[in-house]
Design a protein around this motif. Sequence first.
Motif, PDB file in Angstrom:
ATOM      1  N   ALA A 122       0.816  -1.222   0.000  1.00 20.70           N
ATOM      2  CA  ALA A 122       0.000   0.000   0.000  1.00 20.70           C
ATOM      3  C   ALA A 122       0.844   1.264   0.000  1.00 20.70           C
ATOM      4  O   ALA A 122       0.324   2.372  -0.071  1.00 20.70           O
ATOM      5  CB  ALA A 122      -0.921   0.010   1.228  1.00 20.70           C
ATOM      6  N   VAL A 123       2.170   1.098   0.091  1.00 14.06           N
ATOM      7  CA  VAL A 123       3.026   2.274   0.191  1.00 14.06           C
ATOM      8  C   VAL A 123       3.018   3.068  -1.106  1.00 14.06           C
ATOM      9  O   VAL A 123       3.209   2.535  -2.181  1.00 14.06           O
ATOM     10  CB  VAL A 123       4.475   1.870   0.547  1.00 14.06           C
ATOM     11  N   SER A 124       2.788   4.354  -0.985  1.00 13.63           N
ATOM     12  CA  SER A 124       2.863   5.249  -2.138  1.00 13.63           C
ATOM     13  C   SER A 124       3.797   6.379  -1.782  1.00 13.63           C
ATOM     14  O   SER A 124       4.272   6.470  -0.656  1.00 13.63           O
ATOM     15  CB  SER A 124       1.473   5.799  -2.485  1.00 13.63           C
ATOM     16  N   VAL A 321       8.541   3.383  15.072  1.00  9.73           N
ATOM     17  CA  VAL A 321       8.876   1.970  15.294  1.00  9.73           C
ATOM     18  C   VAL A 321       8.167   1.093  14.265  1.00  9.73           C
ATOM     19  O   VAL A 321       8.761   0.156  13.703  1.00  9.73           O
ATOM     20  CB  VAL A 321       8.495   1.541  16.726  1.00  9.73           C
ATOM     21  N   PHE A 322       6.903   1.393  13.986  1.00 11.74           N
ATOM     22  CA  PHE A 322       6.120   0.626  13.014  1.00 11.74           C
ATOM     23  C   PHE A 322       6.773   0.658  11.629  1.00 11.74           C
ATOM     24  O   PHE A 322       6.945  -0.380  10.974  1.00 11.74           O
ATOM     25  CB  PHE A 322       4.700   1.198  12.950  1.00 11.74           C
ATOM     26  N   ILE A 323       7.151   1.859  11.177  1.00 14.07           N
ATOM     27  CA  ILE A 323       7.751   2.012   9.848  1.00 14.07           C
ATOM     28  C   ILE A 323       9.121   1.328   9.793  1.00 14.07           C
ATOM     29  O   ILE A 323       9.466   0.662   8.810  1.00 14.07           O
ATOM     30  CB  ILE A 323       7.861   3.509   9.482  1.00 14.07           C
ATOM     31  N   ALA A 376       2.895   7.088   4.215  1.00 19.58           N
ATOM     32  CA  ALA A 376       1.701   6.684   3.456  1.00 19.58           C
ATOM     33  C   ALA A 376       1.073   5.420   4.034  1.00 19.58           C
ATOM     34  O   ALA A 376      -0.127   5.176   3.850  1.00 19.58           O
ATOM     35  CB  ALA A 376       2.061   6.477   1.991  1.00 19.58           C
ATOM     36  N   LEU A 377       1.880   4.611   4.745  1.00 22.47           N
ATOM     37  CA  LEU A 377       1.355   3.396   5.372  1.00 22.47           C
ATOM     38  C   LEU A 377       0.307   3.709   6.430  1.00 22.47           C
ATOM     39  O   LEU A 377      -0.672   2.977   6.593  1.00 22.47           O
ATOM     40  CB  LEU A 377       2.498   2.610   6.029  1.00 22.47           C
ATOM     41  N   VAL A 378       0.534   4.783   7.191  1.00 21.68           N
ATOM     42  CA  VAL A 378      -0.310   5.049   8.358  1.00 21.68           C
ATOM     43  C   VAL A 378      -1.371   6.117   8.102  1.00 21.68           C
ATOM     44  O   VAL A 378      -2.225   6.347   8.959  1.00 21.68           O
ATOM     45  CB  VAL A 378       0.560   5.470   9.569  1.00 21.68           C
ATOM     46  N   MET A 379      -1.321   6.761   6.935  1.00 24.24           N
ATOM     47  CA  MET A 379      -2.247   7.861   6.682  1.00 24.24           C
ATOM     48  C   MET A 379      -3.698   7.392   6.564  1.00 24.24           C
ATOM     49  O   MET A 379      -4.626   8.151   6.824  1.00 24.24           O
ATOM     50  CB  MET A 379      -1.842   8.624   5.417  1.00 24.24           C
ATOM     51  N   GLY A 380      -3.896   6.135   6.184  1.00 23.01           N
ATOM     52  CA  GLY A 380      -5.256   5.634   5.978  1.00 23.01           C
ATOM     53  C   GLY A 380      -6.115   5.647   7.235  1.00 23.01           C
ATOM     54  O   GLY A 380      -7.335   5.790   7.151  1.00 23.01           O
ATOM     55  N   VAL A 381      -5.485   5.474   8.408  1.00 23.49           N
ATOM     56  CA  VAL A 381      -6.253   5.437   9.653  1.00 23.49           C
ATOM     57  C   VAL A 381      -6.034   6.702  10.482  1.00 23.49           C
ATOM     58  O   VAL A 381      -6.499   6.788  11.622  1.00 23.49           O
ATOM     59  CB  VAL A 381      -5.872   4.199  10.502  1.00 23.49           C
TER      60      VAL A 381
END
Length: 434
Positions: A122-124, A321-323, A376-381
């Motif tokens: 999903a990374v953009s 940490v997640f990234i 971009a990974l975390v922007m969805g939530v």
Amino acid sequence: MIKRWSQYSLTTKVLVGMVAGLATGVLTRTFLSENVFVSQYVTDGLFHIIGQIFISSLKMLVVPLIFTSIVCGTSSLSDASTLGRLGFKTLALYLFTTAVAITLAIVSALIVKPGVGANLEAVSSFSAKEAPAISEVLIHLFPDNPIEAMASGNTLQIIVFAVLFGIAIGAAGDSGDKIARLFDALNDVMMKLVALLMNVAPYGVFCLMAKLFTTIELSAIVSLAKYFTLLLCVLLIHALVTYCSLLKIFTGLSPRTFLSKMDDAAMFAFSTASSNATIPVTMETVTYRFGVSNRIASFTIPLGSTINMDGTAIMQGVATVFIAQAFGIELTISDYLSVILTATLASIGTAGVPGVGMVMLAMVLKQVGLPLEGIALVMGVDRLLDMVRTAVNITGDCAVTCIVAKSEGAMDVDVFYDPEAGVKEETIDFHHIR
């Protein structure tokens, strides 16, 4: 026997509006998402229009409320050194809670490991804004045109001008006394205007929640469930443990009473996802419900809405940490210490910057060499979590305000423990305005 709607407390009405809006949004998305009429005229029409009018009405109050309340507070100070002491305590507490917040977030993320096994498809690309230099931030604290600062809603510049104007009023003798009485009257009127708006708040909150949950991508939450759940838990721990512990240690006040009186402000913050838009409600809460003197609240609350970014700091800690885990990058102890220091100081250095959350996260990722595409990974939530972060931030504003006020002897403890305090001020009978 069922009560009439007008007999319920404001808190109950707002809670009903929030839950009803959430349910309406979910049901609309589930059963009527393909209906053009509902989408065009209800979701993007009625809900959107009423919700945005409500947000704009709250923001409309922010500048005049900040200006009048700070002028009233600073003009009543008998000694200019009091202002310096007040500023030092407030700033130190906000920085301390931010450091605790991001430390808690990093430690929790290292234990839970939310990024292990994350899907990177999903990374953009993500384009981050550059954070301004600290010299630029300091220079822009002082407005070259105070009217322009008010028109653009530049909170820090408004605070600086209001503080200087209030000090000048206090030093102007009889002429200053006349102006001070005028601002005291203006402040009373502004607080009544806040109360007036609060009476229509349940309907605004309903429309905001209905619109949000009609359009929010719930699939994004499912795909990032571990990250979402961890961040939510850390935010709640910080609000319920860190703030309440500080309140108990420094003031001896009851955390349970504090939290029970935070309901209105927290729900407004959650609904609007804006600390600035919630300032009128937060000010009303600390002055009428907690018994804090206006001369303290008028300074700590607007300042907190700008530089207190505990919720954002928690997001940065967990997201870093997640990234790192998602991209398989190992960070050292010194990297994590660098993240803590950068995020804590950046809460002041980027104060007032639009989209500050993502700007600060980009700063932190650059500092430790992580790819910005990870944002971009975390922007969805982020939209839903932003609502919770805002509620946590204003809870911190209120806790710090109570601590500072108690240390300055500017808090009525009897009001704090009175369960009915502030309830009368919230209610306006529109049939008998005068």
